[in-house]
Design a protein around this motif. Structure first.
Motif, mmCIF file in Angstrom:
data_model
loop_
_atom_site.group_PDB
_atom_site.id
_atom_site.type_symbol
_atom_site.label_atom_id
_atom_site.label_comp_id
_atom_site.label_asym_id
_atom_site.label_seq_id
_atom_site.Cartn_x
_atom_site.Cartn_y
_atom_site.Cartn_z
ATOM 1 N N PHE A 1 0.759 -1.264 0.079
ATOM 2 C CA PHE A 1 0.037 0.156 0.098
ATOM 3 C C PHE A 1 0.935 1.451 -0.020
ATOM 4 C CE2 PHE A 1 -2.425 3.064 1.990
ATOM 5 C CZ PHE A 1 -3.694 3.045 1.474
ATOM 6 N N VAL A 2 1.810 1.162 0.681
ATOM 7 C CA VAL A 2 3.160 2.226 0.848
ATOM 8 C C VAL A 2 3.428 2.517 -0.586
ATOM 9 C CG1 VAL A 2 5.072 3.127 1.720
ATOM 10 C CG2 VAL A 2 3.287 2.215 3.242
ATOM 11 N N VAL B 1 -8.306 1.310 -6.808
ATOM 12 C CA VAL B 1 -9.712 2.016 -6.852
ATOM 13 C C VAL B 1 -10.206 1.984 -5.454
ATOM 14 C CG1 VAL B 1 -10.443 -0.423 -7.228
ATOM 15 C CG2 VAL B 1 -11.646 1.504 -8.497
ATOM 16 N N THR B 2 -9.743 1.064 -4.564
ATOM 17 C CA THR B 2 -10.392 1.349 -3.310
ATOM 18 C C THR B 2 -10.285 2.685 -2.643
ATOM 19 O OG1 THR B 2 -8.562 -0.050 -2.409
ATOM 20 C CG2 THR B 2 -10.899 -1.250 -3.006
ATOM 21 N N GLY B 3 -8.902 3.097 -2.855
ATOM 22 C CA GLY B 3 -8.617 4.444 -2.330
ATOM 23 C C GLY B 3 -9.598 5.501 -3.142
ATOM 24 N N SER B 4 -9.488 5.363 -4.330
ATOM 25 C CA SER B 4 -10.312 6.594 -5.300
ATOM 26 C C SER B 4 -11.810 6.563 -4.679
ATOM 27 C CB SER B 4 -10.214 6.183 -6.701
ATOM 28 O OG SER B 4 -8.671 6.213 -7.187
ATOM 29 N N PHE B 5 -12.236 5.440 -4.153
ATOM 30 C CA PHE B 5 -13.691 5.398 -3.734
ATOM 31 C C PHE B 5 -14.146 6.405 -2.939
ATOM 32 C CE2 PHE B 5 -14.486 0.624 -4.596
ATOM 33 C CZ PHE B 5 -14.705 0.907 -6.034
ATOM 34 N N MET C 1 -11.186 1.338 6.550
ATOM 35 C CA MET C 1 -9.744 1.400 6.847
ATOM 36 C C MET C 1 -8.797 1.798 5.939
ATOM 37 S SD MET C 1 -9.274 1.033 10.412
ATOM 38 C CE MET C 1 -10.944 2.306 10.388
ATOM 39 N N VAL C 2 -8.982 1.131 4.931
ATOM 40 C CA VAL C 2 -8.114 1.490 3.745
ATOM 41 C C VAL C 2 -7.964 2.696 3.205
ATOM 42 C CG1 VAL C 2 -7.534 0.906 1.150
ATOM 43 C CG2 VAL C 2 -8.248 -1.092 2.798
ATOM 44 N N THR C 3 -9.406 3.338 2.891
ATOM 45 C CA THR C 3 -9.392 4.770 2.749
ATOM 46 C C THR C 3 -8.715 5.777 3.566
ATOM 47 O OG1 THR C 3 -11.381 4.765 3.257
ATOM 48 C CG2 THR C 3 -11.164 4.511 1.021
ATOM 49 N N LEU C 4 -8.975 5.425 5.082
ATOM 50 C CA LEU C 4 -8.192 6.209 6.104
ATOM 51 C C LEU C 4 -6.703 6.132 5.906
ATOM 52 C CD1 LEU C 4 -10.154 5.447 9.373
ATOM 53 C CD2 LEU C 4 -10.168 7.543 8.195
ATOM 54 N N GLY C 5 -6.262 5.006 5.292
ATOM 55 C CA GLY C 5 -4.771 4.963 5.190
ATOM 56 C C GLY C 5 -4.470 6.090 3.834
ATOM 57 N N VAL C 6 -5.135 6.089 3.043
ATOM 58 C CA VAL C 6 -4.878 7.138 1.913
ATOM 59 C C VAL C 6 -5.093 8.670 2.355
ATOM 60 C CG1 VAL C 6 -5.869 8.176 -0.202
ATOM 61 C CG2 VAL C 6 -6.015 5.709 0.112
ATOM 62 N N VAL C 7 -6.042 8.697 3.303
ATOM 63 C CA VAL C 7 -6.238 10.051 3.753
ATOM 64 C C VAL C 7 -5.151 10.475 4.841
ATOM 65 C CG1 VAL C 7 -7.926 11.719 5.302
ATOM 66 C CG2 VAL C 7 -8.706 10.115 3.672
ATOM 67 N N MET C 8 -4.704 9.371 5.815
ATOM 68 C CA MET C 8 -3.805 9.680 6.891
ATOM 69 C C MET C 8 -2.392 10.211 6.231
ATOM 70 S SD MET C 8 -4.828 9.403 9.721
ATOM 71 C CE MET C 8 -3.323 8.772 10.831
ATOM 72 N N MET D 1 -0.117 6.083 7.280
ATOM 73 C CA MET D 1 -0.835 5.163 6.412
ATOM 74 C C MET D 1 -0.787 3.736 6.753
ATOM 75 S SD MET D 1 1.087 4.974 2.892
ATOM 76 C CE MET D 1 1.796 6.441 2.582
ATOM 77 N N TRP D 2 0.216 3.213 7.552
ATOM 78 C CA TRP D 2 0.598 1.986 7.868
ATOM 79 C C TRP D 2 -0.555 1.436 8.789
ATOM 80 C CZ3 TRP D 2 5.037 -0.211 5.844
ATOM 81 C CH2 TRP D 2 5.525 -1.549 6.168
ATOM 82 N N LEU D 3 -0.579 2.252 9.801
ATOM 83 C CA LEU D 3 -1.892 1.807 11.016
ATOM 84 C C LEU D 3 -2.912 1.373 10.547
ATOM 85 C CD1 LEU D 3 -0.762 4.650 13.316
ATOM 86 C CD2 LEU D 3 0.127 2.676 13.362
ATOM 87 N N PRO D 4 -3.896 2.175 9.603
ATOM 88 C CA PRO D 4 -5.217 1.679 9.305
ATOM 89 C C PRO D 4 -5.183 0.345 8.354
ATOM 90 C CG PRO D 4 -4.958 3.801 8.227
ATOM 91 C CD PRO D 4 -3.779 3.615 9.330
ATOM 92 N N VAL D 5 -4.164 0.391 7.708
ATOM 93 C CA VAL D 5 -4.061 -0.871 6.816
ATOM 94 C C VAL D 5 -3.824 -2.179 7.329
ATOM 95 C CG1 VAL D 5 -2.955 -1.775 4.752
ATOM 96 C CG2 VAL D 5 -3.478 0.909 4.740
#
Length: 287
Positions: A67-68, A78-82, A172-179, A193-197
């Protein structure tokens, strides 16, 4: 300072969503192929850690590496773009059609990237198909069947369950993008971003792109899973659940928590003794 305030993060989310929506099909495909393959790499790395240690949490600790890489290189997931593009639509900086086109091309790219890695990885762990006793091959078969036939056995309850797990996953995945947007430094972005993923992977929630690799890889190795099992009992409900989790619980709710909306024509003035409403002069209202 390294820290980026939430209001600034929201602006970055909107700008990023707009930028993604404006990419052409060729760029989206290439970035999505790479993103899917890299996430598949991270998945097999996590599975390797689990088979070597017999501790599930080790896989979750390691998995965010993929993810990083995707986020830092600006590739497509795509899951982040959601969570991002719907905000651009809300702000009228892009259209619903562009958003759907983005999702379509990126999903196709993920399928290609994940399939390519699945073929190459299956050939590797089975020594070109000559050894099916590798623990990782057995694990892929088991996971593939559990993610499809496991829900199928539960019927309607299974469909609801996989949908809920997909919502929780992409929250959680999108929180990783935002974080990742809360820091200006590379190290800060990685840690944030590591924490929510890690949180989503450790709890066995359902991620659409991970499943685009795991289920076909297991099928190629001999899992008793059909194409309809894959799409009906996992891929479609997981994609929808990931969309809901990312768009609603991360994107839209964060948007309304931080967005500053324009006040009405009456300005609120604090006098010290009491609050009064003072009309805004016509010239300040553009009248």
């Amino acid at each position: 300072m390294d820290y980026v305030k939430p209001a600034e993060v929201l602006e970055t989310m909107i700008e990023t969503g707009t930028s993604k929506a404006n990419l052409n099909a060729f760029q989206l495909l290439i970035r999505a192929i790479l993103g899917g393959a890299i996430l598949a790499f991270a998945t097999t790395l996590a599975f390797t850690a689990v088979t070597q240690t017999s501790i599930g949490l080790t896989g979750a600790i390691i998995f965010p590496v993929g993810f990083v890489i995707i986020v830092l290189l600006g590739l497509e997931l795509v899951t982040g773009s959601f969570a991002l593009i719907p905000l651009s639509v809300l702000e009228r900086k892009t259209s619903l059609g562009r958003m759907l086109a983005n999702y379509g091309w990126v999903i196709i790219g993920h399928l290609i990237g994940c399939a390519l890695y699945a073929i190459l990885y299956d050939l590797t762990v089975t020594k070109m198909g000559t050894d099916m006793q590798n623990p990782l091959a057995k694990m892929l078969i088991q996971v593939s069947e559990a993610k499809t036939l496991g829900y199928k056995k539960l019927g309607f309850d299974g469909m609801v369950l996989v949908f809920i797990k997909a919502i929780l996953c992409n929250w959680m995945v999108t929180l990783g993008v935002v974080m990742a947007m809360t820091s200006k430094s590379t190290s800060g972005k990685i840690l944030a971003m590591w924490l929510p993923v890690l949180t989503f992977f450790a709890q066995g929630f359902e991620h659409a792109v991970v499943n685009m690799f795991v289920i076909p890889a297991g099928m190629l190795l001999g899992a008793i899973v059909t194409m309809s099992d894959w799409w009906l009992w996992n891929q479609i409900p997981v994609l929808v659940g990931n969309l809901v989790g990312g768009a609603l619980f991360t994107g839209i709710l964060f948007y309304f928590s931080q967005k500053t909306f324009k006040r009405s024509a009456a300005a609120h003035v604090h006098t010290g003794a009491k609050d009064v409403l003072t009309p805004v002069p016509a010239e300040r209202r553009g009248l």
